[in-house]
Write an enzyme that holds these catalytic residues in place. Structure first.
Site, mmCIF file in Angstrom:
data_model
loop_
_atom_site.group_PDB
_atom_site.id
_atom_site.type_symbol
_atom_site.label_atom_id
_atom_site.label_comp_id
_atom_site.label_asym_id
_atom_site.label_seq_id
_atom_site.Cartn_x
_atom_site.Cartn_y
_atom_site.Cartn_z
ATOM 1 N N HIS A 1 -8.312 0.580 -8.278
ATOM 2 C CA HIS A 1 -6.567 0.627 -7.126
ATOM 3 C C HIS A 1 -5.863 -0.714 -8.313
ATOM 4 O O HIS A 1 -6.309 -1.451 -8.900
ATOM 5 C CB HIS A 1 -7.087 -0.526 -5.946
ATOM 6 C CG HIS A 1 -5.875 -0.355 -4.864
ATOM 7 N ND1 HIS A 1 -4.239 -1.673 -5.158
ATOM 8 C CD2 HIS A 1 -5.872 -0.097 -4.194
ATOM 9 C CE1 HIS A 1 -3.728 -1.555 -4.170
ATOM 10 N NE2 HIS A 1 -5.082 -0.942 -3.030
ATOM 11 N N CYS B 1 -1.879 3.885 -5.834
ATOM 12 C CA CYS B 1 -1.410 2.808 -4.591
ATOM 13 C C CYS B 1 0.367 2.753 -4.752
ATOM 14 O O CYS B 1 0.409 1.698 -5.065
ATOM 15 C CB CYS B 1 -2.167 1.855 -4.271
ATOM 16 S SG CYS B 1 -1.397 0.899 -3.363
ATOM 17 N N HIS C 1 -3.128 6.463 -2.094
ATOM 18 C CA HIS C 1 -2.824 5.431 -1.076
ATOM 19 C C HIS C 1 -1.584 5.832 -0.824
ATOM 20 O O HIS C 1 -1.088 5.056 -1.947
ATOM 21 C CB HIS C 1 -2.988 3.849 -1.096
ATOM 22 C CG HIS C 1 -4.174 3.419 -1.331
ATOM 23 N ND1 HIS C 1 -4.983 1.984 -1.405
ATOM 24 C CD2 HIS C 1 -5.705 4.148 -1.237
ATOM 25 C CE1 HIS C 1 -5.775 2.070 -1.472
ATOM 26 N NE2 HIS C 1 -6.807 3.046 -1.521
ATOM 27 N N ASP D 1 -1.069 3.620 4.420
ATOM 28 C CA ASP D 1 -2.044 2.246 3.354
ATOM 29 C C ASP D 1 -1.904 1.655 4.514
ATOM 30 O O ASP D 1 -1.875 2.349 5.256
ATOM 31 C CB ASP D 1 -1.390 2.179 2.211
ATOM 32 C CG ASP D 1 -2.088 1.357 1.440
ATOM 33 O OD1 ASP D 1 -3.599 0.825 2.108
ATOM 34 O OD2 ASP D 1 -2.484 0.819 -0.742
ATOM 35 N N HIS D 2 -1.584 0.702 4.610
ATOM 36 C CA HIS D 2 -1.216 -0.117 5.328
ATOM 37 C C HIS D 2 0.223 -0.264 6.347
ATOM 38 O O HIS D 2 0.693 0.644 5.983
ATOM 39 C CB HIS D 2 -0.313 -2.159 5.188
ATOM 40 C CG HIS D 2 -1.595 -2.468 3.842
ATOM 41 N ND1 HIS D 2 -1.311 -2.763 2.890
ATOM 42 C CD2 HIS D 2 -2.743 -1.854 3.601
ATOM 43 C CE1 HIS D 2 -1.920 -3.123 2.291
ATOM 44 N NE2 HIS D 2 -3.149 -3.160 2.437
ATOM 45 N N TYR E 1 -3.549 -3.080 9.209
ATOM 46 C CA TYR E 1 -5.113 -1.980 9.145
ATOM 47 C C TYR E 1 -4.835 -2.087 11.179
ATOM 48 O O TYR E 1 -6.155 -1.606 11.615
ATOM 49 C CB TYR E 1 -5.996 -2.783 8.910
ATOM 50 C CG TYR E 1 -6.582 -2.398 7.552
ATOM 51 C CD1 TYR E 1 -6.286 -0.492 7.473
ATOM 52 C CD2 TYR E 1 -5.855 -3.018 6.290
ATOM 53 C CE1 TYR E 1 -6.508 -0.399 6.038
ATOM 54 C CE2 TYR E 1 -5.851 -2.609 5.192
ATOM 55 C CZ TYR E 1 -5.875 -1.777 4.347
ATOM 56 O OH TYR E 1 -5.997 -1.708 3.448
HETATM 57 C C1 CS2 Z 1 -5.586 -3.376 -0.847
HETATM 58 C C2 CS2 Z 1 -6.703 -3.712 -1.008
HETATM 59 O O1 CS2 Z 1 -4.910 -1.190 -0.240
HETATM 60 C C3 CS2 Z 1 -5.258 -1.503 0.259
HETATM 61 O O2 CS2 Z 1 -5.743 -2.286 1.235
HETATM 62 O O3 CS2 Z 1 -5.359 -3.852 0.114
HETATM 63 O O4 CS2 Z 1 -7.504 -4.542 0.087
HETATM 64 C C4 CS2 Z 1 -7.690 -2.961 -1.843
HETATM 65 O O5 CS2 Z 1 -8.732 -2.008 -0.452
HETATM 66 C C5 CS2 Z 1 -8.836 -3.212 -2.375
HETATM 67 O O6 CS2 Z 1 -7.471 -3.532 -4.120
HETATM 68 C C6 CS2 Z 1 -9.141 -1.765 -3.038
HETATM 69 O O7 CS2 Z 1 -9.961 -2.921 -4.046
HETATM 70 MN MN MN Z 2 -3.567 0.153 -1.630
#
Ligand code: CS2
Ligand code: MN
Length: 366
Positions: free
Chosen positions: A207, A245, A272, A317-318, A331
Site C-alpha cells: 500500500h 490507492c 483502492h 476506500d474510505h 468505514y
Molecule cells: C488505509 C490503511 O487503505 C486504508 O484504509 O487507511 O489503513 C491500509 O489499510 C494499510 O495501509 C494497508 O496496509
Molecule cells: Mn488505501
C-alpha cells in the site's frame, strides 16, 4: 475487476455480511485477523472461521488487508528473520484457504493518519480530513492522542495499541534510518517472501504511503511513480505487486494517477479507489467518490484499469459518514456502498460500450 468491500469481522464491525452481500456487484470481503499481534502466525482455525462466514453469504475472502510487518523487519534488526519466518507461515496458512492477495504497508511507526476523523462538510456529512497547517504544530504523541480521541472508541486499523506503546523508543530507532536503508530492508523482506508467495499463489500488494511524503522525519518509500518503479524492479517477481490507492497517491497533485495505472497495470492485483479534495495549503478532505466532488479523476482511473485489462480486486476506500450512520471512521456502510456503485457504473459503461450492449437487453426468464 472484482468488487470487494472491507469488513472488520464478526463482533468487530457494525456492518454485517448480509448487508455487504446486498450491495450490487460486491463479490468478496477484504479482511484481516485484527486481534493477532503483529509478528505472530495467523492460526489456521481462525482463518477458516472467517472464510466460512464469508462463504456462507456467497462472498469470497480472496483479499487480506493487512498482514502487518513487524517494526524489526522495517528497521532491519537481527531479529527480523524470526518475524519473516512467521510471516511465511501466515502466508502458507492463508493459501490453504485460497487467499490470492495480501495487502501490506512499509510505513515506519504510523500507518495512515489524519488530523480530523469527523470533519463536517457543507452537506452536513462528516469525513476524514488532513489539516496541513495543523499537522506541523503537532508532535507524534499529540497525533496519536488526537487520533485516539477523534476515533470515538472505535478501533482504527494501523493504530493498534501495541504498535504505539513505545513511541519514543521507536522514533529513536528510526533516527538514522534513511530512505535507502528502508528500501534495502523492504527488498530483503521481499526477496525472502516472494518465492514463498509465488508457491502459495499469493500476490503481495504494498500500500502506498498515506500521506505520500515523509512525516516527523520518518522515511517514506512508496510515494510516487519513481518509488514504485524502484521497488517493483528491486524484486522482479509477479508476487511483488502494488495496491494502487488513488486517495493516498493522489494527495500529491503531481502524481499522475492514470500514468501510474498504465505503467504498472500488470503488477496491480488490488486497487483502492476513492476521491479526495485538495485545498491550496496542502490540506485535503476525503470527499465522496464522485469526480465532481473532489480533485481526482476517478472515472478516468476506472477507464484506465479497464483499458489495461484489469482482472484484479478493487474496493471503494474510505467513505464519508452520511445519513446519521454511527460507524468506524471512514468505514461506514452507506457512503462506501455508494462508492462501489459509482465505480461499477464507470466500469460497466466500458463493458457495455465494448459489447455494444447499450441497446435494450432481452427480458430474463423466471
Ligand atoms: C488505509 C490503511 O487503505 C486504508 O484504509 O487507511 O489503513 C491500509 O489499510 C494499510 O495501509 C494497508 O496496509
Ligand atoms: Mn488505501
Amino acid at each position: 475487476m472484482q468488487m470487494t468491500f472491507r469488513w472488520y469481522g464478526d463482533g468487530n464491525d457494525s456492518i454485517t455480511l448480509k448487508q455487504i452481500r446486498q450491495i450490487p456487484g460486491v463479490k468478496g470481503v477484504v479482511w484481516a485477523l485484527h486481534d493477532v499481534p503483529v509478528g505472530e502466525v495467523w492460526p489456521f482455525e481462525r482463518i477458516e472461521e472467517v472464510v466460512k462466514q464469508a462463504n456462507k453469504y456467497g462472498l469470497n475472502s480472496d483479499v487480506v488487508e493487512s498482514v502487518n510487518i513487524h517494526e524489526d523487519i522495517k528497521l532491519g534488526l537481527p531479529t527480523r528473520d524470526q518475524y519473516i519466518a512467521t510471516y511465511k507461515e501466515t502466508l502458507k496458512n492463508l493459501s490453504r484457504f485460497g487467499v490470492k492477495v495480501v495487502c501490506y504497508n512499509f510505513m515506519p511507526v504510523f500507518d495512515w493518519f489524519r488530523t480530523d476523523l469527523f470533519k463536517e462538510m457543507e452537506d452536513g456529512s462528516t469525513a476524514l480530513y488532513f489539516d496541513a497547517t495543523k499537522v506541523h504544530s503537532l508532535s507524534p504523541e499529540q497525533v496519536v492522542k488526537n487520533m485516539k480521541e477523534n476515533a470515538k472508541d472505535f478501533s482504527l486499523p494501523g493504530w493498534e495499541p501495541e504498535r504505539l506503546k513505545d513511541l519514543q523508543r521507536l522514533f529513536g530507532l528510526y533516527k538514522d534510518i534513511t530512505e535507502m536503508n528502508l528500501l534495502e530492508n523492504l527488498t530483503y523482506f521481499l526477496k525472502e517472501i516472494c518465492p514463498i508467495a509465488e508457491e502459495c499463489g499469493i500476490k503481495m500488494a504494498i500500500h502506498p504511503d498515506d500521506p505520500p511524503f515523509p512525516i516527523f522525519g520518518l522515511p517514506r518509500i512508496v510515494k510516487n511513480k519513481e518509488d514504485i518503479q524502484r521497488l517493483l524492479s528491486a524484486v522482479d517477481s509477479p508476487s511483488n505487486g502494488l495496491t494502487f490507492c488513488s486517495g493516498s497517491l493522489g494527495v500529491n497533485p503531481s502524481n499522475d494517477l492514470i500514468d501510474i495505472v498504465n505503467s504498472f497495470s500488470d503488477r496491480i492485483p488490488f486497487a483502492h479507489i476513492r476521491n479526495i479534495k485538495h485545498f491550496e495549503d496542502g490540506s485535503f478532505i476525503e470527499s465522496s467518490h464522485r469526480v465532481e466532488d473532489g480533485s481526482l479523476p476517478i472515472t478516468s482511473i476506472v477507464n484506465a484499469l479497464y483499458k489495461n485489462g484489469f482482472s484484479g480486486y478493487a474496493r471503494p476506500d474510505h467513505g464519508r459518514h452520511i445519513w446519521d450512520e454511527v460507524c468506524r471512521p471512514g468505514y461506514g456502510l452507506y457512503d462506501r456502498a455508494l462508492g462501489a456503485m459509482y465505480l461499477l457504473g464507470a466500469w460497466d459503461t466500458n463493458v457495455l460500450l465494448r459489447d455494444n450492449l447499450l441497446a435494450k437487453k432481452p427480458l430474463h426468464t423466471v
